[in-house]
Scaffold this motif. Structure first.
Motif, PDB file in Angstrom:
ATOM      1  N   ASN A 283      -1.979   0.303  -4.582  1.00 32.91           N
ATOM      2  CA  ASN A 283      -0.765   0.032  -4.482  1.00 32.91           C
ATOM      3  C   ASN A 283       0.073   1.635  -5.515  1.00 32.91           C
ATOM      4  O   ASN A 283      -0.619   1.909  -6.227  1.00 32.91           O
ATOM      5  N   ASN A 284       1.745   1.373  -6.462  1.00 30.34           N
ATOM      6  CA  ASN A 284       2.350   2.301  -7.166  1.00 30.34           C
ATOM      7  C   ASN A 284       1.602   2.096  -7.751  1.00 30.34           C
ATOM      8  O   ASN A 284       1.372   3.584  -9.178  1.00 30.34           O
ATOM      9  N   LYS A 285       0.681   1.155  -8.712  1.00 30.98           N
ATOM     10  CA  LYS A 285       0.217   1.468 -10.188  1.00 30.98           C
ATOM     11  C   LYS A 285      -1.225   1.633  -9.631  1.00 30.98           C
ATOM     12  O   LYS A 285      -2.372   1.534 -10.973  1.00 30.98           O
ATOM     13  N   GLU A 286      -1.698   2.593  -8.844  1.00 29.12           N
ATOM     14  CA  GLU A 286      -3.540   2.949  -8.638  1.00 29.12           C
ATOM     15  C   GLU A 286      -4.087   1.702  -8.525  1.00 29.12           C
ATOM     16  O   GLU A 286      -5.797   2.503  -8.536  1.00 29.12           O
ATOM     17  N   GLU A 287      -3.635   0.896  -8.317  1.00 26.51           N
ATOM     18  CA  GLU A 287      -4.735  -0.396  -8.353  1.00 26.51           C
ATOM     19  C   GLU A 287      -4.868  -0.422  -7.065  1.00 26.51           C
ATOM     20  O   GLU A 287      -4.366  -0.848  -6.183  1.00 26.51           O
ATOM     21  N   GLU A 288      -5.982  -0.540  -6.499  1.00 25.50           N
ATOM     22  CA  GLU A 288      -7.099  -1.256  -5.310  1.00 25.50           C
ATOM     23  C   GLU A 288      -6.354  -2.365  -3.780  1.00 25.50           C
ATOM     24  O   GLU A 288      -6.983  -3.124  -4.775  1.00 25.50           O
TER      25      GLU A 288
ATOM     26  N   ILE B 180       0.951  -1.246   0.096  1.00 23.75           N
ATOM     27  CA  ILE B 180       0.336   0.145  -0.215  1.00 23.75           C
ATOM     28  C   ILE B 180       1.014   1.132   0.328  1.00 23.75           C
ATOM     29  O   ILE B 180       1.908   1.874   0.534  1.00 23.75           O
ATOM     30  N   SER B 181       0.837   1.955  -0.894  1.00 19.36           N
ATOM     31  CA  SER B 181       1.633   3.389  -1.082  1.00 19.36           C
ATOM     32  C   SER B 181       0.672   5.035  -1.208  1.00 19.36           C
ATOM     33  O   SER B 181       1.267   5.989  -0.664  1.00 19.36           O
ATOM     34  N   LYS B 182      -1.131   4.262  -1.179  1.00 20.83           N
ATOM     35  CA  LYS B 182      -1.807   5.487  -0.879  1.00 20.83           C
ATOM     36  C   LYS B 182      -3.311   4.932  -0.173  1.00 20.83           C
ATOM     37  O   LYS B 182      -3.532   3.632  -0.434  1.00 20.83           O
ATOM     38  N   ILE B 183      -3.521   6.097   0.400  1.00 16.54           N
ATOM     39  CA  ILE B 183      -4.562   5.822   1.315  1.00 16.54           C
ATOM     40  C   ILE B 183      -6.086   6.934   1.100  1.00 16.54           C
ATOM     41  O   ILE B 183      -5.021   8.530   1.312  1.00 16.54           O
ATOM     42  N   THR B 184      -7.359   6.332   0.634  1.00 15.30           N
ATOM     43  CA  THR B 184      -8.182   7.404   0.400  1.00 15.30           C
ATOM     44  C   THR B 184      -9.242   6.839   1.560  1.00 15.30           C
ATOM     45  O   THR B 184      -9.456   5.909   2.008  1.00 15.30           O
TER      46      THR B 184
END
Length: 166
Positions: free
Chosen positions: A155-160, A112-116
């Motif tokens: 992830n880094n590929k913007e996949e949930e 996980i590299s991004k959280i919304t």
């Protein structure tokens, strides 16, 4: 003679006033009897000379709000929650002050590299800070929010790769 006594009295009062202030955030936490084993991150806020401190204590994660006073810090309020070290994402909603509702927590999934954060009508991105073997995330909300909340991890590929609803 009266002038000497007045000067001595003023010196004593200024020493007492200075000694009651906490120069550092750590000192302010100790003075407020806030136990912590580690401070993970301090975020100074541009509003009203305040700071958020994210900390750990035994099996708790917590956040505190401090305010800058003269040359030091003063503990205002804080909250903590149990730390589930087995959870992929551990989080809490904290209403530490009327002006500072926030969601914070820790990610224990390196993918996980991004959280919304998604509430009924609002969506927030979070700030991520690497801390040891986990990542701290937090978002300052512009106003209090009501459940439900959906936390999504990408992830880094913007996949949930994480969804709290599943």
């Amino acid at each position: 003679m009266k002038l000497k006594m007045l000067v001595i009295l003023l010196l004593i009062l200024s020493l007492v006033a200075c000694s009651s202030k906490s120069n550092t955030i750590e000192e302010a936490m100790i003075k407020a009897n806030m136990e912590y084993s580690k401070i993970n991150y301090i975020k100074e806020l541009p509003i009203d000379k305040r700071a958020l401190v994210f900390y750990e204590n035994k099996e708790l994660i917590g956040v505190g709000l401090l305010k800058k006073v003269n040359k030091g810090w003063e503990w205002v309020i804080g909250s903590s929650t149990s730390d589930d070290s087995k959870a992929e994402i551990q989080w809490a909603y904290s209403y530490v002050d009327e002006s500072f509702p926030l969601v914070y927590g820790y990610i224990r999934n390196d993918e996980i590299s991004k959280i919304t954060l998604e509430f009924r009508v609002k969506k927030y991105d979070t700030n991520l800070i690497k801390v040891d073997n986990k990542t701290l995330f937090y978002a300052l909300l512009d106003e209090p929010q009501n459940p439900p909340i959906t936390i999504r991890g990408y992830n880094n590929k913007e996949e949930e790769v994480y969804n709290s609803d599943n």
